[in-house]
Write an enzyme that holds these catalytic residues in place. Structure first.
Site, PDB file in Angstrom:
ATOM      1  N   GLY A   1       0.797  -1.217   0.000  1.00 36.66           N
ATOM      2  CA  GLY A   1       0.000   0.000   0.000  1.00 36.66           C
ATOM      3  C   GLY A   1       0.829   1.265   0.000  1.00 36.66           C
ATOM      4  O   GLY A   1       2.033   1.249  -0.205  1.00 36.66           O
ATOM      5  N   TYR A   2       0.152   2.380   0.270  1.00 31.47           N
ATOM      6  CA  TYR A   2       0.717   3.721   0.156  1.00 31.47           C
ATOM      7  C   TYR A   2       1.398   3.853  -1.211  1.00 31.47           C
ATOM      8  O   TYR A   2       2.594   4.152  -1.319  1.00 31.47           O
ATOM      9  CB  TYR A   2       1.674   4.044   1.300  1.00 31.47           C
ATOM     10  CG  TYR A   2       1.612   5.517   1.683  1.00 31.47           C
ATOM     11  CD1 TYR A   2       0.501   6.012   2.367  1.00 31.47           C
ATOM     12  CD2 TYR A   2       2.619   6.393   1.332  1.00 31.47           C
ATOM     13  CE1 TYR A   2       0.411   7.360   2.691  1.00 31.47           C
ATOM     14  CE2 TYR A   2       2.537   7.740   1.659  1.00 31.47           C
ATOM     15  CZ  TYR A   2       1.429   8.213   2.333  1.00 31.47           C
ATOM     16  OH  TYR A   2       1.336   9.553   2.640  1.00 31.47           O
TER      17      TYR A   2
ATOM     18  N   HIS B   1       4.818   1.886  -7.911  1.00 25.94           N
ATOM     19  CA  HIS B   1       3.808   0.828  -7.928  1.00 25.94           C
ATOM     20  C   HIS B   1       2.953   0.912  -9.193  1.00 25.94           C
ATOM     21  O   HIS B   1       2.619  -0.115  -9.794  1.00 25.94           O
ATOM     22  CB  HIS B   1       2.887   0.954  -6.708  1.00 25.94           C
ATOM     23  CG  HIS B   1       3.579   0.805  -5.391  1.00 25.94           C
ATOM     24  ND1 HIS B   1       3.843   1.881  -4.571  1.00 25.94           N
ATOM     25  CD2 HIS B   1       4.059  -0.287  -4.746  1.00 25.94           C
ATOM     26  CE1 HIS B   1       4.438   1.451  -3.473  1.00 25.94           C
ATOM     27  NE2 HIS B   1       4.596   0.148  -3.550  1.00 25.94           N
TER      28      HIS B   1
END
Length: 278
Positions: free
Chosen positions: A31-32, A37
């Site tokens: 996440g984040y 990503h």
């Protein structure tokens, strides 16, 4: 795009897609999410019919003194990035969904995990290998995507897949950097403005190493030059700077074949990593 939190929901959706003959691309994350990503999701989108992203801060890969409680989380922001990149399914489980109270099965590895980050984070790769194996078993992807910034992790996952005969293609994607060269990382958010400026010494040392390696094949000389560069920054404290074989993660004396110049450096209290393939 669907967001699900249980293994059963993921398996039901994957079964439906596979019955239709569709290929599955998978991007495991904590996440984040940032542009690094997103580049993995973009690659998965181009190469597969369906894309699954997992968002799970894995407690098993954090040591007792590490930043599990403080690790940044923002599901709403992550969802927006996933949707913009064309993700079909987000798997966002709670720790209890991934690890029963009496959980006692682990995937461990020697050799590749003993140096570099494995020296100072001894439980880390056991946690990585265990959770990635579980995620592969849940999602059963055709391809899984990992960033080169975590170069040791990428090598570990590739070896695990090979050693355990997992029928998955592991795709490594290039490091994504800020305009000034700093490698994108969720932990960059921990840096104060002064530390953020100081952190540029990592990418500067990486560039120096890559440039020197074009003509200098003595690994020790290149590594010393990189260390000297990092030590010009008062806020920087070296965890390691090493030259290793890019596949086995074993130290090398000569920069020939596929090698990686890798580093972990503390800027203040924040531990950052970077590397370059030479």
């Amino acid at each position: 795009m669907k967001i699900v939190s249980t293994v059963e929901e993921v398996r039901k959706q994957i079964k439906e897609w596979k019955m239709q003959g569709q290929s599955i691309g998978f991007v495991p994350t904590m996440g984040y999410l940032h542009e690094g990503h997103k580049s993995l999701i973009d690659c998965a989108r181009k190469e597969n019919d369906r894309v699954v992203v997992s968002i799970f801060v894995n407690p098993m890969q954090f040591g007792p003194a590490e930043d599990l409680a403080d690790y940044p989380r923002d599901l709403e922001h992550d969802t927006q990035i996933c949707e913009s990149a064309g993700t079909d399914l987000i798997f966002h489980p709670e720790p209890e969904e991934m690890y029963d109270g009496d959980f006692c099965s682990f995937v461990d590895m020697s050799v590749l995990t003993e140096g570099l980050c494995g020296k100072t984070r001894p439980v880390h790769f056991r946690g990585v290998c265990t959770v990635v194996t579980k995620l592969f078993n849940i999602v059963t992807p055709d391809r899984a995507y990992f960033g080169q910034k975590d170069g040791q992790q990428l090598a570990v996952i590739r070896r695990m897949v090979r050693d355990l005969n997992m029928d998955i293609c592991i795709v490594g994607c290039p490091i994504v950097r800020e305009e000034d060269g700093l490698a994108k990382s969720s932990r960059n958010t921990y840096l104060s403005p002064e530390e953020r400026k100081a952190a540029l010494v990592l990418s500067q040392a990486v560039r120096l190493g890559a440039e020197l390696a074009k003509t200098e094949k003595d690994a020790k000389k290149v590594v010393l030059a990189m260390k000297d560069k990092i030590q010009t920054e008062p806020l920087a404290r070296i965890d390691y700077v090493e030259a290793v074989d890019a596949l086995s993660m074993q130290p090398v004396k000569t920069l020939e074949g596929g090698c990686m110049l890798a580093m972990a450096v503390y800027i203040g209290k924040t531990r950052l990593i970077d590397n370059v393939l030479v």
